[in-house]
Design an enzyme around this catalytic site. Sequence first.
Site, PDB file in Angstrom:
ATOM      1  CE1 TYR A 143      -3.805   2.449   0.830  1.00 35.77           C
ATOM      2  CE2 TYR A 143      -2.102   3.512   2.147  1.00 35.77           C
ATOM      3  CZ  TYR A 143      -3.341   3.549   1.537  1.00 35.77           C
ATOM      4  OH  TYR A 143      -4.114   4.676   1.614  1.00 35.77           O
ATOM      5  CD  GLU A 162      -6.169   4.505  -1.143  1.00 41.88           C
ATOM      6  OE1 GLU A 162      -6.209   4.601   0.095  1.00 41.88           O
ATOM      7  OE2 GLU A 162      -7.170   4.266  -1.844  1.00 41.88           O
TER       8      GLU A 162
END
Length: 388
Positions: free
Chosen positions: A108, A196
């Site tokens: 992530y 993101e």
Amino acid sequence: MNLHEYQAKKLFEEYGIPVPAGRPAHSIKEAMRHASEFQGPWVVKAQVHAGGRGKAGGVKFCDGLDKVEAVVRDLLGKRLVTKQSGPEGQPVDCVLVQRASNIASELYLAMLVDRRQGRIAVIASRAGGMDIEEVAATEPDKILSFTIDPLLGLLQYQCRALGLKLGLDARQREQLATILPAMYRLFLDKDLALIEINPLIITDTGDLEALDAKVAVDDNALFRQTALAEWRDPTQEDPKENTARRYDLNYVSLSGNIGCMVNGAGLAMATMDVIKLSGGEPANFLDVGGNATAEKVAEAFKLLISDTKVAAILVNIFGGIVRCDLIAQGIIKAVTEVGVHVPVVVRLEGTNVGKGRAILAETRLPITAANDLSDAAEKVVAAAKGGA
């Protein structure tokens, strides 16, 4: 303003962030043409402004062109309901046809504005993928973060240190040291609020690749990001919020039944708080701005009554530049023209407040004047419950 995944990946490609080959499609024919441009297998991804697409059936693996066609046929034109979309779901008018990647591991990686520190923050985790929210809630020690000094910018030692903490090998750390500065440049160049990548994968060949992409642009900067502003997809937004934008009104839908019309964002927040304290639930945030005019007030009333949940309306106006007597006249004109059929409670304060209250007291319309904000909140809550 949120971008679709395919739009975000177009920006990634411009800045040298590696992404799988893929193209957006708005029809089955277009999707099949794109799929034939690169070797399968493929992944078809619904393009909606909501997370959790994978668990909701909006991301499908396809091992043949016939499967691509079937999945696209199933997705286009439907509404995808995810944990972030709300029960009504989001319309799927576009899909991304993408080359499937061989995943060895999922990470992530994100950049966002840390308003408390006034800096851009980098967030990363070795535990990327669909369950990142659960990881953050139950195992916060797996979430890594640091902030970027706006004077020094992103430093190479920060990139190397993050790569080591993520357990990347030497080649992957070099790739991360290229990806992070590219993200930072993109963030600054395009006035973003969020980037993101979830997941940032390690492929079976050991390379880093942005398998997914989420980008949000700061609305306040759209005046200088005109190219990005053209990418706005109004079908993914609340229709009332789109209407409000046309009339320079700041509107956000909420779940309650008391419509709010206020001039000033801070006063609007305070108004909603007092409604809650009085036992009511606001149906919206609506800021008509400091230069409220009769036309803007009329359009604001139209927005409020278009919400079928609204059982009463509270107008809370502080007359500064615009006098309270003119505001009162505008409210009466708007209620008459729009045809408001729910109770309206008005609290005025500021310049010529006495004249404004007198004008409201003389009208035969269903308008109740209030002396102060607490009085207004109690009256509108009672009206919404049928007590007025």
